[in-house]
Motif scaffolding. Structure first.
Motif, short mmCIF file in Angstrom:
data_model
loop_
_atom_site.label_atom_id
_atom_site.label_comp_id
_atom_site.label_asym_id
_atom_site.label_seq_id
_atom_site.Cartn_x
_atom_site.Cartn_y
_atom_site.Cartn_z
N ALA A 140 -5.18 1.92 9.19
CA ALA A 140 -6.10 1.13 8.35
C ALA A 140 -7.55 1.59 8.57
O ALA A 140 -8.48 0.81 8.49
CB ALA A 140 -5.99 -0.36 8.60
N SER A 141 -7.72 2.88 8.83
CA SER A 141 -9.07 3.38 9.02
C SER A 141 -9.20 4.80 8.46
O SER A 141 -8.57 5.73 8.97
CB SER A 141 -9.42 3.37 10.51
OG SER A 141 -10.56 4.14 10.76
N SER A 142 -10.01 4.94 7.40
CA SER A 142 -10.20 6.29 6.85
C SER A 142 -10.91 7.16 7.86
O SER A 142 -10.72 8.37 7.91
CB SER A 142 -11.01 6.33 5.56
OG SER A 142 -11.16 5.12 4.96
N THR B 37 -10.90 -0.13 -1.45
CA THR B 37 -11.67 -1.29 -0.98
C THR B 37 -12.37 -1.95 -2.16
O THR B 37 -12.38 -3.18 -2.28
CB THR B 37 -12.71 -0.80 0.05
OG1 THR B 37 -12.01 -0.08 1.06
CG2 THR B 37 -13.47 -1.95 0.66
N GLY C 275 -15.50 3.57 7.43
CA GLY C 275 -14.09 3.41 7.11
C GLY C 275 -13.31 2.92 8.30
O GLY C 275 -12.59 3.67 8.95
N VAL C 276 -13.48 1.65 8.63
CA VAL C 276 -12.76 1.07 9.76
C VAL C 276 -12.00 -0.17 9.27
O VAL C 276 -12.33 -0.69 8.21
CB VAL C 276 -13.73 0.68 10.91
CG1 VAL C 276 -14.37 1.92 11.50
CG2 VAL C 276 -14.78 -0.28 10.42
N ALA D 131 -13.40 -3.44 7.14
CA ALA D 131 -14.78 -3.23 6.71
C ALA D 131 -15.00 -3.82 5.32
O ALA D 131 -16.07 -4.33 5.00
CB ALA D 131 -15.11 -1.75 6.70
N GLY D 132 -13.96 -3.76 4.50
CA GLY D 132 -14.06 -4.24 3.13
C GLY D 132 -14.44 -5.71 3.04
O GLY D 132 -15.14 -6.13 2.12
N ASP E 11 -5.25 -4.03 3.56
CA ASP E 11 -6.16 -3.05 4.17
C ASP E 11 -5.43 -1.71 4.38
O ASP E 11 -5.96 -0.64 4.10
CB ASP E 11 -6.65 -3.61 5.51
CG ASP E 11 -7.87 -2.88 6.03
OD1 ASP E 11 -8.35 -1.96 5.36
OD2 ASP E 11 -8.35 -3.23 7.13
N ARG F 210 -4.91 -0.11 0.93
CA ARG F 210 -6.12 0.39 0.28
C ARG F 210 -6.73 1.56 1.04
O ARG F 210 -7.36 2.43 0.45
CB ARG F 210 -7.14 -0.73 0.06
CG ARG F 210 -7.79 -1.30 1.29
CD ARG F 210 -8.79 -2.38 0.91
NE ARG F 210 -9.42 -2.95 2.09
CZ ARG F 210 -9.21 -4.18 2.54
NH1 ARG F 210 -8.38 -4.98 1.91
NH2 ARG F 210 -9.84 -4.62 3.62
N THR F 211 -6.51 1.62 2.36
CA THR F 211 -7.03 2.76 3.12
C THR F 211 -6.31 4.04 2.70
O THR F 211 -6.93 5.10 2.58
CB THR F 211 -6.87 2.51 4.64
OG1 THR F 211 -7.46 1.26 4.95
CG2 THR F 211 -7.56 3.59 5.45
N ASN G 251 -7.92 5.00 -0.37
CA ASN G 251 -9.26 5.55 -0.10
C ASN G 251 -9.19 7.04 0.23
O ASN G 251 -9.95 7.85 -0.29
CB ASN G 251 -9.91 4.83 1.09
CG ASN G 251 -10.34 3.41 0.72
OD1 ASN G 251 -10.42 3.07 -0.45
ND2 ASN G 251 -10.64 2.59 1.72
N1 ASP Z 1 -10.01 0.01 6.16
C1 ASP Z 1 -10.68 0.62 5.06
C2 ASP Z 1 -10.95 2.08 5.36
O1 ASP Z 1 -11.05 2.46 6.49
C3 ASP Z 1 -11.96 -0.07 4.72
C4 ASP Z 1 -11.62 -1.45 4.22
O2 ASP Z 1 -11.29 -1.60 3.06
O3 ASP Z 1 -11.65 -2.41 5.00
O4 ASP Z 1 -11.04 2.88 4.48
#
Ligand code: ASP
Length: 444
Positions: free
Chosen positions: A291-293, A330, A370-371, A374-375, A404, A407-408, A411
């Motif tokens: 869950a972290s880009s 996000t 991207g953590v 964060a969204g 999350d 969506r990551t 991303n």
């Molecule tokens: N976790 C997503 C990312 O790292 C950011 C988010 O949408 O919270 O890309």
């Protein structure tokens, strides 16, 4: 050990399936700690429920699984700063014409912001049509304390590091990118001295890439533990009450990933989207599990260069930048969540307010790393701008972890798509590498 023989994708997929089963089973055994007075779940500093002490909770979910997943994610994260800096210095120094940096930069920025605007518009239109906030059952909202958000001006000022050491220590990605670009340009204009230093950087780059491979070997264990932990801990008991919201976010994410990106890819590059998807599967799996880009940068970068055929010159710039500022998945969650919260609160937003949301969410994605989660922090700002109550975010936190993860993955798919488009337009995409059969990803 023959690294070539290790079929990583297969092991990660098995680990995910096993993690889901084990996690859901443990979820039946562990209990949430509750406040004796209010009866509500106790939450930790990240608004996540705390588990009641038991053998399964203390030694397995918060013990062994915590160790395995943290060891994996921390190792991956530890590589991000050195990898981005070293790789981008090499990429910048390899630009034969420094002015090219400007064109690549502008193109990348334009495409990143453009795709984010498309994503959030898609989300808002879909949410207005489906109306997820109407007819929601009772949901046990978690208390949500909105985090502080930076002003847009500060976001831009913060691109310039005032202290290189703190940029590195704090992992401030935009500052590291700025420093690497400047350093790369300085190397080019330093003649022989520059060449000697650059050779050291090139060697370092190779070594760090090998380290990435070693860390990727930990993935099956780390992914298993992380997925099991998420399913055991989160419970997702509110998914049913919020089913419409949940399914809508996932549906728009899928449409964006399988319709918008392939269309752009085909239109701008003529490349085959199927091949593209096959080649970035591993990066998507890493993004989904962590869950972290940001933590996924090493894997995305490797896929972009070694599997999609983008040159280091382009990918070393577009991938870390994308992981920091390009978050289409996000933005989709934010679009649906804004409409959802407005409908729940019985507030009708005007067209101007929706345009504000589109603009704000697109710009806000620049400033947030991207953590995980964060969204949600960005959502606070977006809601605030159009006068919606940010504490309503408490309603969706319970199911946000799963969203999350999805969506990551979207991303980083966006980052890889734009990397291909920019690389192709600059004559920096090796079609032979792209077309090479993608037998199962092996760690080599
Ligand atoms: N976790 C997503 C990312 O790292 C950011 C988010 O949408 O919270 O890309």
């Amino acid at each position: 050990m023959d690294l070539q023989k290790i079929k990583l994708t297969r092991y990660i997929l098995i680990a995910m399936a096993a993690g889901t089963v084990v996690g859901l089973t443990l979820g039946q055994i562990v209990e949430f700690a509750t406040d004796p007075v209010t009866g509500k779940n106790l939450l930790d500093s990240k608004n996540r429920p705390i588990l009641e002490s038991s053998f399964a909770a203390d030694y397995i979910v918060n013990g062994l699984f915590q160790f395995l997943s943290e060891a994996f994610i921390r190792s991956l994260k530890a590589l991000v700063v050195p990898l981005v800096f070293v790789s981008l210095v090499c990429g910048t120094a390899a630009m034969d014409d420094v002015r090219k940096l400007g064109t690549v930069g502008l193109k990348t920025l334009g495409l990143y912001l453009g795709t984010t605007a498309i994503a959030i518009t898609l989300a808002i239109v879909a949410a207005l049509a489906i109306r997820p906030g109407i007819g929601v059952g009772t949901v046990d909202a978690r208390e949500y304390i909105p985090a502080e958000t930076k002003s847009l001006l500060q976001v831009f000022i913060d691109i310039f590091p005032d202290n290189l050491a703190s940029a590195f220590v704090g992992g401030h990605m935009l500052q590291i990118i700025a420093a690497a670009l400047a350093f790369g340009v300085a190397l080019v204009v330093s003649g022989e001295h520059g060449k000697r230093v650059l050779n050291v950087f090139k060697d370092l780059n190779e070594v760090i890439m090998k380290l990435v491979i070693l860390v990727m070997l930990m993935a099956p264990f780390g992914v298993f533990a992380k997925i099991a932990q998420v399913f055991a801990k989160e419970g997702f008991d509110t998914i049913f009450a919020l089913a419409k919201y949940f399914i809508l976010v996932i549906a728009v994410l899928i449409v964006h990933a399988v319709v918008v990106y392939p269309t752009l890819l085909k239109l701008f590059t003529g490349l085959n989207p199927r091949v593209f998807f096959r080649k970035i599967r591993n990066a998507q799996l890493f993004a989904f599990s962590t869950a972290s880009s940001n933590a996924t940068i090493p894997v995305t970068l490797r896929a972009a260069e070694d599997r999609l055929g983008a040159s280091n010159k382009v990918a070393s710039f577009t991938v870390p930048l994308g992981a920091t500022i390009n978050m289409d998945g996000t933005a989709i969650m934010q679009g649906v969540a804004t409409v959802f919260i407005a409908q729940l609160s019985g507030i009708d937003l005007s067209v101007t307010q929706y345009l504000t949301v589109i603009l704000a969410a697109t710009m806000a994605s620049v400033g947030t790393a991207g953590v995980p989660s964060a969204g949600l922090v960005m959502l606070t700002m977006v809601l605030g701008l159009v006068g919606l109550p940010p504490d309503k975010i408490g309603l969706i936190i319970g199911i946000d972890r799963l969203l999350d993860m999805v969506r990551t993955a979207v991303n980083i798919t966006g980052d890889a798509t734009i990397t291909c488009i920019v690389a192709k337009s600059e004559g920096q995409l090796d079609k032979e590498i792209f077309d090479r059969p993608a037998e199962e990803e092996s760690v080599s």
